[in-house]
Design a protein around this motif. Structure first.
Motif, PDB file in Angstrom:
ATOM      1  N   LEU A 215      17.805   6.944  -7.385  1.00 49.61           N
ATOM      2  CA  LEU A 215      18.697   5.646  -7.441  1.00 49.61           C
ATOM      3  C   LEU A 215      18.000   4.430  -6.935  1.00 49.61           C
ATOM      4  O   LEU A 215      18.276   3.219  -7.596  1.00 49.61           O
ATOM      5  CB  LEU A 215      19.961   5.707  -6.266  1.00 49.61           C
ATOM      6  N   ASN A 216      16.969   4.241  -6.239  1.00 48.20           N
ATOM      7  CA  ASN A 216      16.411   3.158  -5.801  1.00 48.20           C
ATOM      8  C   ASN A 216      15.255   2.840  -6.944  1.00 48.20           C
ATOM      9  O   ASN A 216      15.006   1.854  -7.218  1.00 48.20           O
ATOM     10  CB  ASN A 216      15.325   3.494  -4.472  1.00 48.20           C
ATOM     11  N   VAL A 217      14.671   3.853  -7.877  1.00 43.31           N
ATOM     12  CA  VAL A 217      13.981   3.606  -8.980  1.00 43.31           C
ATOM     13  C   VAL A 217      14.918   3.001  -9.745  1.00 43.31           C
ATOM     14  O   VAL A 217      14.367   1.914 -10.615  1.00 43.31           O
ATOM     15  CB  VAL A 217      13.497   4.962  -9.532  1.00 43.31           C
ATOM     16  N   GLU A 218      16.146   3.416 -10.132  1.00 47.76           N
ATOM     17  CA  GLU A 218      17.179   2.638 -10.946  1.00 47.76           C
ATOM     18  C   GLU A 218      17.276   0.937 -10.723  1.00 47.76           C
ATOM     19  O   GLU A 218      17.322   0.295 -11.598  1.00 47.76           O
ATOM     20  CB  GLU A 218      18.422   3.320 -11.024  1.00 47.76           C
ATOM     21  N   LYS A 219      17.249   0.866  -9.351  1.00 49.57           N
ATOM     22  CA  LYS A 219      17.470  -0.576  -8.998  1.00 49.57           C
ATOM     23  C   LYS A 219      15.956  -1.331  -8.851  1.00 49.57           C
ATOM     24  O   LYS A 219      16.007  -2.358  -8.497  1.00 49.57           O
ATOM     25  CB  LYS A 219      17.995  -0.362  -7.511  1.00 49.57           C
ATOM     26  N   ARG A 220      15.111  -0.451  -9.017  1.00 52.94           N
ATOM     27  CA  ARG A 220      13.599  -1.047  -8.952  1.00 52.94           C
ATOM     28  C   ARG A 220      13.427  -1.355  -7.602  1.00 52.94           C
ATOM     29  O   ARG A 220      12.483  -2.343  -7.441  1.00 52.94           O
ATOM     30  CB  ARG A 220      13.552  -2.319  -9.808  1.00 52.94           C
ATOM     31  N   ALA A 221      13.740  -0.669  -6.513  1.00 51.85           N
ATOM     32  CA  ALA A 221      13.310  -0.888  -5.267  1.00 51.85           C
ATOM     33  C   ALA A 221      12.404   0.114  -4.977  1.00 51.85           C
ATOM     34  O   ALA A 221      12.579   1.381  -4.340  1.00 51.85           O
ATOM     35  CB  ALA A 221      14.734  -0.626  -4.290  1.00 51.85           C
ATOM     36  N   TYR A 222      11.269  -0.033  -5.463  1.00 49.96           N
ATOM     37  CA  TYR A 222      10.245   1.110  -5.683  1.00 49.96           C
ATOM     38  C   TYR A 222       9.741   1.569  -4.096  1.00 49.96           C
ATOM     39  O   TYR A 222       9.273   2.751  -3.961  1.00 49.96           O
ATOM     40  CB  TYR A 222       9.268   0.563  -6.442  1.00 49.96           C
ATOM     41  N   SER A 223       9.854   0.643  -3.229  1.00 46.84           N
ATOM     42  CA  SER A 223       9.309   1.044  -1.841  1.00 46.84           C
ATOM     43  C   SER A 223      10.164   1.914  -1.398  1.00 46.84           C
ATOM     44  O   SER A 223       9.443   3.102  -0.790  1.00 46.84           O
ATOM     45  CB  SER A 223       9.156  -0.405  -1.055  1.00 46.84           C
ATOM     46  N   TRP A 224      11.432   1.955  -1.347  1.00 48.37           N
ATOM     47  CA  TRP A 224      12.599   2.896  -0.789  1.00 48.37           C
ATOM     48  C   TRP A 224      12.233   3.936  -1.683  1.00 48.37           C
ATOM     49  O   TRP A 224      12.453   5.009  -1.283  1.00 48.37           O
ATOM     50  CB  TRP A 224      13.871   2.230  -0.826  1.00 48.37           C
ATOM     51  N   ALA A 225      12.151   3.866  -3.094  1.00 46.99           N
ATOM     52  CA  ALA A 225      11.973   5.043  -3.806  1.00 46.99           C
ATOM     53  C   ALA A 225      10.929   6.026  -3.403  1.00 46.99           C
ATOM     54  O   ALA A 225      10.880   7.205  -3.142  1.00 46.99           O
ATOM     55  CB  ALA A 225      11.975   4.636  -5.308  1.00 46.99           C
ATOM     56  N   TRP A 226       9.654   5.525  -3.173  1.00 45.84           N
ATOM     57  CA  TRP A 226       8.456   6.241  -2.690  1.00 45.84           C
ATOM     58  C   TRP A 226       8.833   6.876  -1.423  1.00 45.84           C
ATOM     59  O   TRP A 226       8.385   7.791  -1.088  1.00 45.84           O
ATOM     60  CB  TRP A 226       7.325   5.354  -2.408  1.00 45.84           C
ATOM     61  N   LEU A 227       9.400   6.052  -0.405  1.00 44.88           N
ATOM     62  CA  LEU A 227       9.923   6.435   1.076  1.00 44.88           C
ATOM     63  C   LEU A 227      10.830   7.718   1.022  1.00 44.88           C
ATOM     64  O   LEU A 227      10.616   8.679   1.619  1.00 44.88           O
ATOM     65  CB  LEU A 227      10.402   5.442   1.808  1.00 44.88           C
TER      66      LEU A 227
END
Length: 662
Positions: A215-227
């Protein structure tokens, strides 16, 4: 929303609830294996009925609330299913962790832990092996057990987490413009209910972390996506298969965030953590159980497990490399990578299928749905336990579990093979839409159809009536309402093809003359195509103007066929990117079966979807000879598909049979 649909929806939900409630009966205590198999089968029937009869006309927020409500309702009785013996390991290892000891120091049966043995330790499995659960999972076990040292607390916590998974799934479906009711493929699937609310497997923690990451990848929030990906790996190590794709496609500069949860959770067990690797090797590297590919290779190598594991590792590596290079959508890539992992694993328990089920809501397919049904035979292993023996899954059960799935999967993969495993074409965002209406003497129906088409928001750029030689007032009414009329030879495919050729829009929506569109149909179509560049078209979904049980059955069959098989009919409101259709030779010029042919052609160049209804059509063709008409359609489609395989065009003959004309 029809009353008959609502009644069937409630009845289907009651079936699921009743099947789950069986586990609270005295009969379940005496005949656990039989009750479990019966409950699983009945629950699956109710689950499919609930999806097919889901109420129409609800806003997204109301659908969200309804799905969460029914998910909670059916999970409550399912909690009566006895927990897996894995839960006893969660409890005991959590207790060890909470008092400052390390569960990685020795296997559970080592004398070092003698003073900590209890009733849960007695019921643990594989006490002679090192644990395989990562540090963060052990800390979660300690936290949950600290609240209440009982299996029921794990059930309660995991059910709450499961409802969170459903919520994230609904958000993703909305984000991609998909039918929100498809969340039921995960939410009410008996495999989900048994694995989480019933047996309390902690895999749901990993699933939630993966879905939040995507979901965070979809929002381009990559830091949260990796966490979140790091948290998923720290819950269950198999999530590591997503790391190579993330490095390639999800801003590798944030990859260092993987180390944060890893380091923080590992510090607690730093001196003993290497022993977890021995556990992983003992459970995965030296074991072979129920793997569909690994099992066959292992059999051919006469039980050389290590060699079989090496071969499937190479095969999985090739699939992963192809996915990384060709799939641009991270959600789809995660689906393929995790599906392939389950397919190639040496050891596959039924709850491993759970890892894939959230993606079935986003990418509906018959194969994995079939597997979620046949996975119920896994519980035949309970018979050996009831008879006083050791836990054992019969060989025939493995065949029943995997063979139907493999046959359907091979059938589904034919379209991937037809594209020669090339990457999906990333179609551009569409801007304009045309409505095409094939007509032949439809003066009684055409007015309502065109008025509805003119009321679409956003408005259709063109409304084209493709007339096949009407002798009544059809053409005059169409012109009066401002539609563009093109004259062609009779035959729906011929007529629609002409409309596509003269159209200048990015997207075409085919609507039969007796159909009326909801005002938001164009918005749904443009949204799903804009947010899914790999989708080439699909169907809107139809409902009849009148309501009865027979017509509801037709609606359900149409929805099931279009969603799970990608094959829609013309009266379901087919839509497509005009550039994609022109790329494959244009709209099929068939007098009949043009809609079936269109579906097959679209699947050769991309993905198709079914939206959540929006077309209301007349039931005039079903008013007489209901069974006879069903048989006629089945016969015509079967004859067409068989002759198509032989590259023979029999559509003229089928047209004559269907309309009773020479």
């Amino acid at each position: 929303m029809s009353s008959i649909r609502s009644v069937c929806f409630v009845c289907s939900l009651i079936v699921v609830f009743f099947a789950a409630a069986l586990h609270w009966t005295h009969w379940a205590a005496m005949n656990r294996a039989s009750v479990t198999l019966l409950s699983y089968g009945i629950m699956f029937i109710g689950f499919i009925g609930t999806w097919l009869c889901f109420p129409d006309g609800l806003s997204t927020s109301r659908k969200f609330g309804l799905i969460l409500l029914i998910s909670l309702i059916v999970r409550m009785p399912t909690m009566g299913v006895p927990v897996s013996d894995d839960v006893y390991r969660y409890l005991w290892e959590g207790k060890i962790t909470a008092i400052g000891e390390s569960p990685y120091r020795f296997p559970a049966d080592h004398g070092y832990y003698d003073s900590h043995r209890d009733a849960y330790w007695e019921h643990m499995n594989h006490k002679d092996k090192f644990t395989v659960y990562p540090p963060l999972a052990e800390l979660v076990f300690a936290a949950v057990g600290g609240i209440a040292y009982t299996p029921w607390m794990f059930k309660l916590v995991f059910v709450i987490v499961d409802l969170c998974v459903i919520s994230v799934l609904i958000v993703l479906l909305k984000q991609y413009g998909m039918d929100v009711r498809n969340a039921i493929f995960y939410a009410l699937n008996p495999l989900t209910l048994f694995a989480i609310a019933g047996e309390a497997h902690f895999d749901v923690l990993m699933i939630l972390a993966i879905m939040l990451s995507l979901l965070n990848v979809e929002k381009r929030a990559y830091s949260w996506a990796w966490l979140w990906l790091s948290i998923a790996i720290q819950i269950k190590i198999v999530a590591i298969v997503l790391v190579p794709y993330y490095l390639w496609h999800c801003n590798w500069r944030y990859g260092w965030l993987l180390l944060v949860p890893l380091m923080l959770s590992s510090l607690v067990f730093l001196d003993t953590l290497p022993n977890m690797l021995q556990g992983l090797w003992a459970f995965g590297g030296m074991n072979a159980f129920n793997g569909p590919v690994h099992g066959v290779i292992n059999y051919m190598l006469h039980g050389q497990v290590i060699w079989a594991t090496g071969i499937v590792t190479v095969l999985y590596g090739l699939v992963a490399l192809w996915t990384i290079r060709t799939v641009k959508n991270p959600l789809k890539a995660a689906y393929l990578l995790i599906s392939a992992l389950v397919f190639f694993l040496p050891v596959v328990h039924y709850w491993y299928i759970l890892w894939i089920l959230p993606f079935i809501a986003l990418y509906p397919g018959l194969s994995w749905l079939v597997l979620s049904l046949t996975s119920g035979v896994y519980f035949t292993s309970l018979y050996s336990v009831e008879q006083g023996g050791t836990w054992h899954l019969p060989t025939w059960s493995m065949w029943v579990m995997w063979l139907p799935f493999l046959l359907v999967l091979v059938y589904e993969l034919r379209f991937v093979a037809a594209r020669r495993f090339r990457p999906d074409t990333p179609w551009p965002k569409p801007e304009t839409l045309s409505v095409l209406v094939p007509t032949l003497n439809e003066q009684d129906q055409i007015r309502n159809c065109l008025l509805a088409a003119k009321s679409l928001l956003p408005r259709a750029e063109e409304i084209i009536v493709c007339d096949g030689g009407s002798t009544d007032q059809t053409v005059a009414i169409a012109k009066q309402l401002g539609a563009r009329v093109v004259a062609t030879k009779p035959g729906r495919g011929t007529q629609i093809r002409k409309g596509v050729e003269v159209s200048h829009s990015d997207v075409a929506l085919v609507v039969h003359a007796d159909c009326v569109c909801d005002g938001n149909v164009s918005q749904k179509i443009m949204n799903v195509l804009a947010r899914n560049p790999d989708v080439v078209g699909g169907a809107v979904g139809q409902r009849f103007a009148t309501s009865n049980m027979r017509l509801l059955i037709i609606e359900m069959l149409n929805d099931a066929r279009a969603t799970l098989g990608g094959a829609s009919f013309g009266d379901q409101g087919q839509f497509f990117r005009t550039a994609a259709i022109k790329k494959i030779g244009g709209y099929p010029d068939y007098p009949l079966m043009e809609d079936v042919e269109l579906s097959l052609r679209m699947q050769k160049i991309g993905r198709t979807v079914l939206l959540d209804s929006g077309i209301c059509n007349s039931a005039r063709q079903w008013q007489q000879g209901f069974i006879k008409r069903i048989w006629l359609i089945i016969k015509l489609v079967t004859v067409f598909r068989l002759n198509r395989m032989l590259r023979r065009d029999v559509t003229q003959k089928l047209y004559a049979i269907y309309y009773g004309r020479k």
